[in-house]
Design an enzyme around this catalytic site. Structure first.
Site, PDB file in Angstrom:
ATOM      1  N   ASN A 104       0.807  -1.230   0.000  1.00 50.75           N
ATOM      2  CA  ASN A 104       0.000   0.000   0.000  1.00 50.75           C
ATOM      3  C   ASN A 104       0.840   1.280   0.000  1.00 50.75           C
ATOM      4  O   ASN A 104       0.486   2.257  -0.657  1.00 50.75           O
ATOM      5  CB  ASN A 104      -1.012  -0.010   1.142  1.00 50.75           C
ATOM      6  CG  ASN A 104      -0.386  -0.100   2.499  1.00 50.75           C
ATOM      7  OD1 ASN A 104       0.648  -0.741   2.668  1.00 50.75           O
ATOM      8  ND2 ASN A 104      -0.981   0.541   3.475  1.00 50.75           N
ATOM      9  N   CYS A 159      -3.251   1.453   6.438  1.00 51.89           N
ATOM     10  CA  CYS A 159      -3.548   0.674   7.650  1.00 51.89           C
ATOM     11  C   CYS A 159      -4.198   1.539   8.722  1.00 51.89           C
ATOM     12  O   CYS A 159      -4.963   1.058   9.541  1.00 51.89           O
ATOM     13  CB  CYS A 159      -2.271   0.063   8.186  1.00 51.89           C
ATOM     14  SG  CYS A 159      -0.985   1.285   8.475  1.00 51.89           S
ATOM     15  N   GLU A 193       7.631   0.719  16.066  1.00 47.83           N
ATOM     16  CA  GLU A 193       8.634   1.281  15.176  1.00 47.83           C
ATOM     17  C   GLU A 193       8.742   2.774  15.474  1.00 47.83           C
ATOM     18  O   GLU A 193       7.928   3.328  16.207  1.00 47.83           O
ATOM     19  CB  GLU A 193       8.225   1.048  13.720  1.00 47.83           C
ATOM     20  CG  GLU A 193       8.091  -0.440  13.389  1.00 47.83           C
ATOM     21  CD  GLU A 193       7.803  -0.725  11.920  1.00 47.83           C
ATOM     22  OE1 GLU A 193       7.001   0.007  11.316  1.00 47.83           O
ATOM     23  OE2 GLU A 193       8.386  -1.681  11.396  1.00 47.83           O
ATOM     24  N   GLU A 235       3.675  -5.017  12.140  1.00 51.27           N
ATOM     25  CA  GLU A 235       2.675  -3.961  11.958  1.00 51.27           C
ATOM     26  C   GLU A 235       1.561  -4.585  11.138  1.00 51.27           C
ATOM     27  O   GLU A 235       1.753  -4.891   9.964  1.00 51.27           O
ATOM     28  CB  GLU A 235       3.277  -2.757  11.222  1.00 51.27           C
ATOM     29  CG  GLU A 235       4.456  -2.095  11.919  1.00 51.27           C
ATOM     30  CD  GLU A 235       4.102  -1.479  13.261  1.00 51.27           C
ATOM     31  OE1 GLU A 235       2.901  -1.256  13.523  1.00 51.27           O
ATOM     32  OE2 GLU A 235       5.018  -1.260  14.056  1.00 51.27           O
TER      33      GLU A 235
HETATM   34  P1  NAD Z   1      -0.208  -9.385   3.088  1.00 52.91           P
HETATM   35  O1  NAD Z   1      -0.125  -9.899   4.469  1.00 52.91           O
HETATM   36  O2  NAD Z   1      -1.087 -10.110   2.125  1.00 52.91           O
HETATM   37  O3  NAD Z   1       1.240  -9.400   2.395  1.00 52.91           O
HETATM   38  C1  NAD Z   1       2.318  -8.693   2.974  1.00 52.91           C
HETATM   39  C2  NAD Z   1       3.616  -9.373   2.552  1.00 52.91           C
HETATM   40  O4  NAD Z   1       3.679 -10.670   3.117  1.00 52.91           O
HETATM   41  C3  NAD Z   1       3.761  -9.542   1.045  1.00 52.91           C
HETATM   42  O5  NAD Z   1       5.100  -9.281   0.690  1.00 52.91           O
HETATM   43  C4  NAD Z   1       3.423 -11.001   0.839  1.00 52.91           C
HETATM   44  O6  NAD Z   1       4.014 -11.577  -0.309  1.00 52.91           O
HETATM   45  C5  NAD Z   1       3.998 -11.616   2.101  1.00 52.91           C
HETATM   46  N1  NAD Z   1       3.408 -12.891   2.492  1.00 52.91           N
HETATM   47  C6  NAD Z   1       2.137 -13.331   2.281  1.00 52.91           C
HETATM   48  N2  NAD Z   1       1.984 -14.564   2.825  1.00 52.91           N
HETATM   49  C7  NAD Z   1       3.167 -14.896   3.394  1.00 52.91           C
HETATM   50  C8  NAD Z   1       3.632 -16.035   4.115  1.00 52.91           C
HETATM   51  N3  NAD Z   1       2.842 -17.079   4.361  1.00 52.91           N
HETATM   52  N4  NAD Z   1       4.906 -16.028   4.570  1.00 52.91           N
HETATM   53  C9  NAD Z   1       5.719 -14.986   4.341  1.00 52.91           C
HETATM   54  N5  NAD Z   1       5.335 -13.880   3.661  1.00 52.91           N
HETATM   55  C10 NAD Z   1       4.073 -13.843   3.188  1.00 52.91           C
HETATM   56  O7  NAD Z   1      -0.590  -7.856   3.198  1.00 52.91           O
HETATM   57  P2  NAD Z   1      -0.882  -6.844   2.013  1.00 52.91           P
HETATM   58  O8  NAD Z   1      -2.177  -7.245   1.381  1.00 52.91           O
HETATM   59  O9  NAD Z   1       0.329  -6.718   1.170  1.00 52.91           O
HETATM   60  O10 NAD Z   1      -1.075  -5.459   2.799  1.00 52.91           O
HETATM   61  C11 NAD Z   1      -2.281  -5.042   3.344  1.00 52.91           C
HETATM   62  C12 NAD Z   1      -2.315  -5.343   4.829  1.00 52.91           C
HETATM   63  O11 NAD Z   1      -1.208  -4.716   5.466  1.00 52.91           O
HETATM   64  C13 NAD Z   1      -3.541  -4.795   5.532  1.00 52.91           C
HETATM   65  O12 NAD Z   1      -4.002  -5.738   6.465  1.00 52.91           O
HETATM   66  C14 NAD Z   1      -3.009  -3.564   6.251  1.00 52.91           C
HETATM   67  O13 NAD Z   1      -3.744  -3.156   7.384  1.00 52.91           O
HETATM   68  C15 NAD Z   1      -1.647  -4.011   6.623  1.00 52.91           C
HETATM   69  N6  NAD Z   1      -0.777  -2.873   6.886  1.00 52.91           N
HETATM   70  C16 NAD Z   1      -0.447  -2.563   8.176  1.00 52.91           C
HETATM   71  C17 NAD Z   1       0.352  -1.453   8.452  1.00 52.91           C
HETATM   72  C18 NAD Z   1       0.718  -1.070   9.873  1.00 52.91           C
HETATM   73  O14 NAD Z   1       1.587  -0.232  10.045  1.00 52.91           O
HETATM   74  N7  NAD Z   1       0.099  -1.655  10.883  1.00 52.91           N
HETATM   75  C19 NAD Z   1       0.807  -0.658   7.394  1.00 52.91           C
HETATM   76  C20 NAD Z   1       0.439  -0.996   6.093  1.00 52.91           C
HETATM   77  C21 NAD Z   1      -0.341  -2.105   5.848  1.00 52.91           C
END
Ligand code: NAD
Length: 497
Positions: free
Chosen positions: A166, A299, A478, A265
């Site tokens: 994002n 997020c 962080e 996060e």
């Molecule tokens: P996601 O969890 O689908 O993917 C994030 C990363 O994890 C990607 O690089 C993906 O390839 C990898 N991944 C997926 N499955 C994995 C596994 N089994 N093992 C290791 N790596 C794996 O998240 P997304 O769709 O890319 O992002 C959106 C999410 O991120 C939302 O839930 C959002 O709230 C969260 N987010 C949180 C923050 C925060 O600061 N709290 C900031 C931004 C986004």
């Protein structure tokens, strides 16, 4: 057009490589497509790492821990981080084009938020590490001579950095900068949706004089791909991850083998509380931003809004007007301030909540569908900014993270009722509180179970402050010195005098 969009010949033909040991590296798995979310067109290809490539990257990071990087002083590392920040700024146009191509986000947003914050993250952690002190105690002993206790900070080692799509450059550098500041080496796995700015950063790292192997990049997906191989690799000493809570659960299981620490996060279902004594103009503008910025894919974004009954109708009218004034369009066109969702899969997910809200009898104040876009963008992943009222509190639309441009408004009569509603969530990332009553602001900020409480603002960040989520929204903090804690081991040295 206010800015120049990249021409087709700018689209890279060769698949994006991994970066290992300072060199671009290709792999044998079939490259995967990189799709522009604004148009739905394939704009490039990316190499996908297999387990062997990930192993190579982790070994390069381990070897670099023993190289010149280990002998750099804090000020020397800080100086290199500042060069990386300057390098991003010097190539800002390339970073912008890459980020816009991967995400479809408006040029205005990427140029004001993503890219400058990507550079600023290196400056802020350069400052932090250059000024980091450790504790010292003169301690009593039975013989009266005493002992001197002091702390040494050492890097943790090889850090796996797994990132979402994002805010790709911003969130990745928010982890890489403190990790490198503390003398670690990293293997970064950007999201499969947004591989480009991380790859560009590898070039900037080389140009800034970061020794080979300190910053490595592997591309791919999660399960059975780079993400899983990296989080399971025994050569990784700690994992920092931003993404969905359920992905965090999978990564935590992998980290349990070898008892490796994690910094997470995760997702949110953030609430805004709007009191009748607020500055209504500011509250409407703030909630509009928090619900719809980056097409709701933040997020920290607001998906639940609780509004004091006396102003509920007025607030609803004004938010509707603000949502309808948003302008989806070509990311480079003058006035575009609303982008597409990241992928077809994510749009399907968001639209499933739009359908669910309708089926459960929500009042659709505005939106709820897919906007008509001009031909060049008709194949993109667009949805309308959407506002609902009238859903039951236990509706999945109100309990699950949607991560789209939508929010639900519910009226409340008493402060404690609003606080209870906001806290009725497994998540606890952020909130915004809109009131001109200072006493109430302090009281409510203390009562909401979140990592970040904003009063009369949203997403206003001082990068020295702690950033993170409570409950299922994360583990650890962080930002500032808090971020440095995760990336260092503290060793107590006790000298008997
Ligand atoms: P996601 O969890 O689908 O993917 C994030 C990363 O994890 C990607 O690089 C993906 O390839 C990898 N991944 C997926 N499955 C994995 C596994 N089994 N093992 C290791 N790596 C794996 O998240 P997304 O769709 O890319 O992002 C959106 C999410 O991120 C939302 O839930 C959002 O709230 C969260 N987010 C949180 C923050 C925060 O600061 N709290 C900031 C931004 C986004």
């Amino acid at each position: 057009m206010s800015q120049t969009a990249p021409q087709p010949e700018d689209v890279p033909l060769a698949p994006l490589p991994h970066y290992i040991g300072g060199q671009p590296v290709t792999s044998s798995r079939a490259p995967f497509a990189n799709v522009d979310p604004a148009s739905g067109r394939t704009v490039g290809y990316v190499h996908e790492a297999d387990a062997g490539i990930v192993d190579q990257a982790v070994k390069a990071a381990r070897a670099a821990l023993r190289g010149p990087w280990s002998r750099y002083t804090d000020p020397q590392r800080a100086a290199i981080l500042r060069k990386v920040a300057d390098g991003i700024r010097a190539r800002a146009d390339e970073f912008l084009a890459a980020e816009i191509r991967d995400t479809g986000k408006p040029h205005d947003l990427a140029s004001h938020l993503d890219i400058p914050r990507g550079a600023a993250n290196f400056d802020v952690f350069a400052d932090q590490v250059a000024n980091l002190s450790t504790e010292t105690f003169r301690s009593p002993t039975p013989d009266g001579n005493g002992a001197l206790n002091y702390a040494l900070r050492t890097p943790r080692g090889v850090i796996a950095v797994i990132c979402p799509w994002n805010l790709p450059l911003l969130l990745m550098t928010w982890k890489v900068a403190p990790a490198l500041a503390c003398g670690n080496t990293v293997v970064v796995k950007p999201s499969e949706e947004t591989p480009s700015t991380t790859t560009l950063l590898a070039e900037v790292m080389n140009e800034a004089g970061v020794p080979p192997g300190v910053f490595n990049v592997v591309h791919g997906f999660g399960p059975d791909s780079a993400g899983q191989y990296l989080s399971e690799h025994p050569g990784v000493d700690a994992i920092t991850f931003t993404g969905e809570t359920r992905t965090g659960t999978a990564i935590m299981k992998a980290a349990a083998v070898g008892v490796r620490p994690v910094s997470f996060e995760l997702g949110g279902k953030n609430a805004a509380l709007v009191f009748a004594d607020c500055d209504l103009d500011a509250a409407v503008a703030g909630v509009t931003r928090s619900a719809f910025l980056n097409a709701g894919q933040v997020c920290l974004g607001t998906e639940r809004v609780y509004v004091e009954r006396a102003i509920f109708d007025e607030f609803t009218r004004r938010l509707k007007a603000a949502a309808e004034a948003l302008r989806p369009g070509d990311p480079y066109a003058e006035g575009t301030n609303f982008g597409p969702l990241i992928s077809r899969e994510h749009r399907d997910k968001v639209l499933s909540y739009y359908a669910r809200a309708r089926n459960e009898g929500a009042t659709v104040v505005t939106g709820g569908g897919v906007p008509a876009m001009p031909a060049a963008l008709a194949g993109g992943w667009w949805v309308e900014p959407t506002v609902w009222t009238g859903l039951a509190p236990d509706s999945a639309v109100l309990t699950e993270e949607i991560f789209g441009p939508c929010c639900h408004l519910a009226p409340f009569d008493r402060e404690d009722e609003a606080i209870a509603a906001a806290n009725d969530s497994p998540y606890g990332l952020a909130t915004s509180i809109w009131t001109q009553n200072l006493t109430r602001a302090h009281r409510v900020a203390a009562a909401i179970e979140v990592g970040i409480a904003w009063v009369n603002c949203w997403f206003l960040r001082d990068l020295r402050t702690a950033f993170g989520g409570a409950k299922q929204s994360g583990i650890g903090r962080e930002g500032g010195v808090h971020g440095l804690e995760f990336y260092t081991e503290l060793r107590n040295v006790c000298i008997k005098l």
